[in-house]
Design an enzyme around this catalytic site. Structure first.
Site, PDB file in Angstrom:
ATOM      1  N   GLU A   1       0.965  -1.210   0.047  1.00 52.51           N
ATOM      2  CA  GLU A   1       0.082  -0.029   0.086  1.00 52.51           C
ATOM      3  C   GLU A   1       1.016   1.261  -0.113  1.00 52.51           C
ATOM      4  OE1 GLU A   1      -3.037  -0.029  -0.235  1.00 52.51           O
ATOM      5  OE2 GLU A   1      -3.879  -1.938   0.378  1.00 52.51           O
ATOM      6  N   LEU A   2       1.136   1.924  -1.240  1.00 54.85           N
ATOM      7  CA  LEU A   2       2.093   2.939  -1.372  1.00 54.85           C
ATOM      8  C   LEU A   2       1.446   4.175  -1.423  1.00 54.85           C
ATOM      9  CD1 LEU A   2       4.701   0.735  -3.405  1.00 54.85           C
ATOM     10  CD2 LEU A   2       4.341   0.870  -1.028  1.00 54.85           C
TER      11      LEU A   2
ATOM     12  N   CYS B   1      -1.869   9.196   2.265  1.00 54.95           N
ATOM     13  CA  CYS B   1      -1.981   8.600   1.074  1.00 54.95           C
ATOM     14  C   CYS B   1      -3.208   8.954   0.179  1.00 54.95           C
ATOM     15  CB  CYS B   1      -1.641   6.967   0.937  1.00 54.95           C
ATOM     16  SG  CYS B   1      -3.201   6.008   2.010  1.00 54.95           S
TER      17      CYS B   1
HETATM   18  P1  NAP Z   1       8.389   4.955   4.545  1.00 55.59           P
HETATM   19  O1  NAP Z   1       9.514   5.845   5.006  1.00 55.59           O
HETATM   20  O2  NAP Z   1       8.379   4.174   3.461  1.00 55.59           O
HETATM   21  O3  NAP Z   1       8.281   4.158   5.994  1.00 55.59           O
HETATM   22  C1  NAP Z   1       7.082   3.040   5.837  1.00 55.59           C
HETATM   23  C2  NAP Z   1       7.801   2.004   6.844  1.00 55.59           C
HETATM   24  O4  NAP Z   1       9.035   1.250   5.894  1.00 55.59           O
HETATM   25  C3  NAP Z   1       8.503   2.401   8.193  1.00 55.59           C
HETATM   26  O5  NAP Z   1       8.382   1.556   8.984  1.00 55.59           O
HETATM   27  C4  NAP Z   1      10.046   2.296   7.704  1.00 55.59           C
HETATM   28  O6  NAP Z   1      10.693   2.185   8.843  1.00 55.59           O
HETATM   29  C5  NAP Z   1       9.844   1.394   6.795  1.00 55.59           C
HETATM   30  N1  NAP Z   1      11.070   1.631   5.656  1.00 55.59           N
HETATM   31  C6  NAP Z   1      11.653   2.398   5.291  1.00 55.59           C
HETATM   32  N2  NAP Z   1      12.612   2.259   4.449  1.00 55.59           N
HETATM   33  C7  NAP Z   1      12.647   0.635   4.339  1.00 55.59           C
HETATM   34  C8  NAP Z   1      13.363  -0.352   3.548  1.00 55.59           C
HETATM   35  N3  NAP Z   1      14.268   0.074   2.725  1.00 55.59           N
HETATM   36  N4  NAP Z   1      13.146  -1.534   4.021  1.00 55.59           N
HETATM   37  C9  NAP Z   1      12.313  -1.959   5.015  1.00 55.59           C
HETATM   38  N5  NAP Z   1      11.460  -1.110   5.850  1.00 55.59           N
HETATM   39  C10 NAP Z   1      11.852   0.350   5.293  1.00 55.59           C
HETATM   40  O7  NAP Z   1       7.061   5.757   4.264  1.00 55.59           O
HETATM   41  P2  NAP Z   1       6.533   6.932   5.601  1.00 55.59           P
HETATM   42  O8  NAP Z   1       7.113   8.291   5.143  1.00 55.59           O
HETATM   43  O9  NAP Z   1       6.720   6.248   6.930  1.00 55.59           O
HETATM   44  O10 NAP Z   1       4.844   7.028   5.191  1.00 55.59           O
HETATM   45  C11 NAP Z   1       4.605   8.018   4.013  1.00 55.59           C
HETATM   46  C12 NAP Z   1       4.187   6.990   2.895  1.00 55.59           C
HETATM   47  O11 NAP Z   1       3.122   6.083   3.019  1.00 55.59           O
HETATM   48  C13 NAP Z   1       3.638   8.063   1.636  1.00 55.59           C
HETATM   49  O12 NAP Z   1       4.039   7.807   0.329  1.00 55.59           O
HETATM   50  C14 NAP Z   1       2.133   7.342   1.713  1.00 55.59           C
HETATM   51  O13 NAP Z   1       1.406   7.646   0.817  1.00 55.59           O
HETATM   52  C15 NAP Z   1       2.221   6.032   1.952  1.00 55.59           C
HETATM   53  N6  NAP Z   1       0.894   5.420   2.703  1.00 55.59           N
HETATM   54  C16 NAP Z   1       0.323   4.783   2.055  1.00 55.59           C
HETATM   55  C17 NAP Z   1      -0.982   4.047   2.279  1.00 55.59           C
HETATM   56  C18 NAP Z   1      -1.779   3.160   1.430  1.00 55.59           C
HETATM   57  O14 NAP Z   1      -2.650   2.624   2.186  1.00 55.59           O
HETATM   58  N7  NAP Z   1      -1.777   3.252   0.071  1.00 55.59           N
HETATM   59  C19 NAP Z   1      -1.431   4.404   3.550  1.00 55.59           C
HETATM   60  C20 NAP Z   1      -0.544   5.451   4.423  1.00 55.59           C
HETATM   61  C21 NAP Z   1       0.471   6.062   3.805  1.00 55.59           C
HETATM   62  P3  NAP Z   1      11.416   3.472   9.476  1.00 55.59           P
HETATM   63  O15 NAP Z   1      10.443   4.562   9.880  1.00 55.59           O
HETATM   64  O16 NAP Z   1      12.172   2.890  10.528  1.00 55.59           O
HETATM   65  O17 NAP Z   1      12.247   4.150   8.374  1.00 55.59           O
END
Ligand code: NAP
Length: 464
Positions: A228-229, A262
């Site tokens: 879910e991105l 998102c």
């Molecule tokens: P993020 O930086 O991708 O972090 C999400 C999760 O992934 C965190 O737990 C993070 O851990 C972990 N993570 C980051 N890089 C990783 C890697 N290389 N390998 C494994 N795990 C990793 O995203 P965010 O800034 O928290 O959230 C914002 C994004 O989420 C936005 O793009 C938003 O649109 C999207 N989102 C999508 C939905 C949906 O349902 N489609 C819902 C909500 C949010 P750390 O915190 O330790 O880095």
């Protein structure tokens, strides 16, 4: 990234945690395997009793949990409390419906009996974002646990207290220690976990790079993943729409969760015949928003969750203006993690505001010639999560429903998640679905059973 709570409203570090050691992770993995053996054998009724107890615990603690969430990531406290209540709703929804959704399904073939049986697959790793610290986790956990799986949570590093509180909710509701466990670990500890045979699947909600990393690590080990991105959702307004309602909802849809959702509407595509009117009303409403302390119940827009998000957002706005976009309102930092509600228009294709995800209260406003042009603009993004379309013309609505590339289209309403309907995206917004009947069938073995002949002395090989 350190695992800590830093209040986005004040910048104060409130609590820091050490990541788990390999040894501690090993203990939790073993516990998960033991708990899976127990949970898979439980009846749906037994699982539902616990899930309803989790809902009770959420309802009882909603105010404290909501305040804690606001302290960790800055969403207005009223929205945080509502988020906890929504988690209780999804627990009850799957407690009520899991058995029905996972009941054996008979299929007519030339066998004496053939049917589909849904079985749990084991420990599922959930990598979750900070923006809806409770809701994102519960919408994974409620169906996964009701299906008989067990969950392991790697939450975002800035919401550790939410992560621990969720584990506590499940524990207090009577779940075994291994049924739902929070792993306070860094992102770099995720791939080694996915290499472990005991983890059977992964789900990630977050950014594209994180999704690509987790999905490829899972694929290397032949494990399923759900992603879910991000999104850059269109909000299309046509001349027959109720303009007042559209403007009011446009503002709400853009600033939900301080703009960090998102499925927040990000690109507003308005028919040229009503464009000027819409722009004037939209700008006035964005300027009237109250930006401030998220603990104050009258606040509309709180701080963004982290300084990096403010920097990224401001850079996208600056680059868009440099590329030729025109600033209608806002476009500036307000000190700390606060950012002014902003509208950009006349946006060239080369500008970040044209198609990228803007994670904060910044709206991109476009002018469309007709419905085809609006669909073209709506699809002019790598993402495909949600879309909101405003029209009072049924045939026109049909064209948008068919033509927009997205996981969901809401007509004359703001895009929102609901336990009853599937949620997910296409294109770079991910794959797989959460919620509804589809959500609970993501992490199960869809087992085909074929019974060629009736058993001796058995008049019925029906599935019941
Ligand atoms: P993020 O930086 O991708 O972090 C999400 C999760 O992934 C965190 O737990 C993070 O851990 C972990 N993570 C980051 N890089 C990783 C890697 N290389 N390998 C494994 N795990 C990793 O995203 P965010 O800034 O928290 O959230 C914002 C994004 O989420 C936005 O793009 C938003 O649109 C999207 N989102 C999508 C939905 C949906 O349902 N489609 C819902 C909500 C949010 P750390 O915190 O330790 O880095």
């Amino acid at each position: 990234m350190t695992i800590s709570t830093v209040n986005p409203a004040t910048g104060e570090t409130l609590k820091t945690f050490e990541p788990l050691t390999e040894r501690e992770i090993e203990v939790k993995l073993q516990r998960a395997i033991e708990a899976f053996a127990v949970n898979r054998a439980r009846s749906f009724a037994d699982r539902a009793t616990r899930m309803r107890a989790a809902a009770e615990a959420l309802d009882a603690r909603k105010n404290d949990l909501g305040r804690m969430m606001t302290t960790e990531m800055g969403k207005p406290v009223k929205a945080a409390i509502a988020e906890v209540q929504k988690c209780a709703l999804v627990c009850r929804y799957y407690a009520d419906n899991a058995e029905k959704y996972l009941a054996d399904e008979s299929v007519q073939t030339d066998a004496a009996a053939s049917f589909i049986r849904y079985q749990p697959i084991g420990p599922v790793l959930a990598v979750m974002p900070w923006n809806f610290p409770f809701w994102q986790v519960f919408r994974f956990a409620a169906p996964a646990l009701m299906a008989g799986n067990v969950g392991l949570l790697k939450h975002a590093s800035n919401v550790p207290q939410s992560a621990l509180a969720i584990e506590e909710i499940f524990r207090d509701a009577g779940f075994d220690a291994g049924e739902f466990q929070t792993l306070l670990i860094s992102a770099s500890q995720v791939t080694p976990l996915l290499d472990d045979d005991r983890i059977r699947a992964a789900t990630l909600t977050g950014s594209e790079p994180a999704g690509a990393s987790v999905a490829s690590a899972a694929a290397k080990q032949i494990k399923k993943s759900v992603l879910e991105l991000g999104g850059s959702d269109p909000f299309v307004v046509m001349p027959s729409a109720d303009l007042e309602d559209a403007v009011k909802t446009a503002v709400k849809a853009r600033i939900v969760n301080n703009g960090q959702s998102c499925i927040a509407a990000k690109r507003f595509i308005v028919h040229e015949s009503i464009f000027d009117q819409f722009q004037t009303k939209f700008a006035a409403a964005m300027e009237a928003l109250k930006v401030g302390d998220p603990m104050d119940e009258s606040t509309d827009v709180g701080p963004l969750a982290m300084p990096q998000i403010v920097n990224d957002l401001d850079e996208q706005v600056r680059k868009s203006i440099d590329a030729g976009a025109r600033l209608v309102t806002g476009g500036k930092r307000l000190g700390g993690n606060y950012y002014a509600p902003t509208i950009l228009t006349d946006i060239p294709e080369s500008a970040p505001a044209y198609a990228e995800e803007m994670f904060g209260p910044v709206a991109s406003l476009f002018r469309a010639k007709d419905a085809d042009d609006a669909i073209r603009l709506a699809n002019a993004t790598p993402f495909g999560l949600g879309a909101s379309v405003w029209t009072n013309d049924r045939a026109e609505a049909e064209r948008f429903i068919n033509g927009i590339e997205s996981g969901q289209v809401f007509v004359n309403a703001m895009v929102a998640s609901d336990p009853r309907i599937p949620f997910g995206g296409v294109k770079h917004s991910g794959f797989g679905r959460e919620l509804g009947v589809y959500g609970i069938r993501e992490f199960v073995n869809v087992k085909t059973v074929w019974i060629a002949k009736r058993f001796d002395g058995d008049r019925s090989v029906a599935t019941e």
